[in-house]
Design an enzyme around this catalytic site. Structure first.
Site, PDB file in Angstrom:
ATOM      1  N   CYS A   1       0.701  -1.374   0.079  1.00  0.00           N
ATOM      2  CA  CYS A   1       0.002   0.197  -0.075  1.00  0.00           C
ATOM      3  C   CYS A   1       0.892   1.212  -0.008  1.00  0.00           C
ATOM      4  O   CYS A   1       0.153   2.269  -0.226  1.00  0.00           O
ATOM      5  CB  CYS A   1      -0.893  -0.105   1.192  1.00  0.00           C
ATOM      6  SG  CYS A   1      -2.068  -1.367   1.042  1.00  0.00           S
TER       7      CYS A   1
ATOM      8  N   ASN B   1     -10.113  -0.407  -0.779  1.00  0.00           N
ATOM      9  CA  ASN B   1      -8.495  -0.138  -0.631  1.00  0.00           C
ATOM     10  C   ASN B   1      -7.988  -0.912  -2.079  1.00  0.00           C
ATOM     11  O   ASN B   1      -8.042  -2.048  -2.223  1.00  0.00           O
ATOM     12  CB  ASN B   1      -8.004  -0.982   0.293  1.00  0.00           C
ATOM     13  CG  ASN B   1      -6.350  -0.754   0.727  1.00  0.00           C
ATOM     14  OD1 ASN B   1      -5.769  -0.534  -0.322  1.00  0.00           O
ATOM     15  ND2 ASN B   1      -6.027  -1.283   1.777  1.00  0.00           N
TER      16      ASN B   1
ATOM     17  N   HIS C   1      -3.683   7.180   1.930  1.00  0.00           N
ATOM     18  CA  HIS C   1      -3.900   5.834   1.555  1.00  0.00           C
ATOM     19  C   HIS C   1      -5.221   5.408   2.046  1.00  0.00           C
ATOM     20  O   HIS C   1      -5.686   6.005   3.057  1.00  0.00           O
ATOM     21  CB  HIS C   1      -2.640   4.916   2.175  1.00  0.00           C
ATOM     22  CG  HIS C   1      -3.256   3.472   1.811  1.00  0.00           C
ATOM     23  ND1 HIS C   1      -3.456   2.871   0.534  1.00  0.00           N
ATOM     24  CD2 HIS C   1      -3.227   2.389   2.728  1.00  0.00           C
ATOM     25  CE1 HIS C   1      -3.961   1.706   0.543  1.00  0.00           C
ATOM     26  NE2 HIS C   1      -3.696   1.302   2.160  1.00  0.00           N
TER      27      HIS C   1
END
Ligand code: COA
Length: 332
Positions: A116, A286, A256
């Protein structure tokens, strides 16, 4: 000669058409729209459907949109860096597949695997090639087809992730715009809490690994959450201090998108109000490498030349970091 910095001169993004809603997830696992919304902030995510459709299928439209918006041909791209944990194949790199698909005949490229935080790692790496003076057009894309490694019988992970990608073009700037600083960190000890057990060289695919469902994301959510809140907010805070940024002088936090509660904690540590925080987790979930550039893509029209942006991420590895960007152009 004034110092060369790497300025973002165009943004592109792509999400597949198929919308996987919380309601549909209720039919797959024991969960509720209410639980997912309150615990994560996610309402829906996109899924790339179809046989033989890999992450390069997400990247190619991103690259072409960037070229169109900047008015350049793919042949003008010098270098393509793709941040992904879901490459089309173990090798070659997805960047190679993408350059072929878009006709970027003069580009070389490679992938970066930092989960990520991949886009932050790739952005900083790409900027170095610009700052050296050697390259003029470096494209950086973050994209993941997370649905290819998600177990849709595991309610603790399948609710979080989605597919999508976005990216930017970096070009030299001598007026102080672009990527000005980064803090990038990793701690391999964290691999224990977030990883994919099989399919790598340590545990190649066998009938057994498939039967034991080891080719999917394994996550201990509570531990990941704890480290994410602490490290992402600390990196964002540090980059502000190091660059004498205040809550007033920061125009946007670009976080993020893993969990709305992690985003809120980071914004709180930076002293930022909600209206300065980019959030699109409710639409896409996500998307791993895709989240930060997808925020830039969604909010591009609200960005003004000279805006101070703080990007912050945390992900598998563990990897984490924060970057400081001075935005280089007004809405077009
Ligand atoms: C995954 C995550 C949303 C889980 O939220 P949480 O509040 O920590 O929830 P817990 O794991 O403590 O589970 C609480 C309860 O909800 C249950 N639960 C878990 N997933 C559920 C779901 N989808 N629907 C309903 N209940 C669920 C658990 O089984 C547990 O039940 P129990 O108390 O009876 O054992 C959260 O930990 C998280 O966001 N972690 C970080 C994820 C992340 O950032 N990952 C990407 C890397 S950047």
């Amino acid at each position: 000669m004034s110092k060369i910095t790497a300025a973002i001169t165009a943004v592109g993004g792509y999400v597949p058409d198929y919308v996987l809603t919380n309601k549909e997830l209720e039919t797959l696992v024991e969960t509720t729209d209410e639980w997912i919304t309150t615990r994560t902030g996610i309402k829906e995510r996109r899924i790339l459907k179809g046989a033989d459709m890999g992450t390069s299928e997400l990247c190619a439209p991103v690259a072409l949109e960037i070229c169109r918006k900047r008015g350049i041909s793919p042949e003008e791209i010098d270098l393509l860096i793709v941040a992904t944990v879901t490459p089309d194949m173990v090798f070659p790199a997805t960047a190679n597949v993408v350059t072929d698909k878009i006709g970027a005949k003069n580009a070389w490229g490679f992938d970066i695997n930092a989960a990520c935080s991949g886009f932050l790692y790739a952005l900083d790496t790409g900027a170095r090639f610009i700052e050296s003076g050697r390259y003029k057009k470096v494209m950086v894309i973050g994209a993941d087809k997370m649905s290819s490694i998600i177990d849709y019988t595991d309610r603790t992970t399948c609710i979080i992730f989605g597919d999508g990608g976005a990216g930017v073009l970096l070009e030299p700037n001598t007026e102080g715009f672009g990527l000005l600083d980064s803090i990038l960190k990793s701690d391999g000890h964290g691999r224990e809490y977030l990883h994919m057990k099989a399919g790598g060289s340590a545990r190649p695919a066998t009938l057994e690994t498939v039967q034991q469902r080891e080719h999917f994301v394994y996550q201990e959510g509570k531990m990941v959450f704890k480290y994410a809140v602490a490290n992402m907010s600390e990196a964002a805070h540090q980059i502000m201090e190091r660059n004498q940024l205040t809550a007033d002088s920061v125009a946007w936090l670009v976080p993020h998108q893993a969990n709305k509660r992690i985003i809120d904690a980071t914004a709180h540590r930076m002293g930022l109000p909600d209206e300065k925080v980019m959030v699109n987790i409710q639409k896409y979930g996500n998307t791993t490498g895709g989240t930060i550039p997808l925020c830039l893509w969604d909010y591009e029209k609200q960005l003004k030349k000279g805006d101070n942006l703080v990007l912050a991420a945390f992900g598998g590895g563990f990897t984490w970091g924060a970057s400081y960007i001075r935005w280089a152009y007004d809405p077009k």
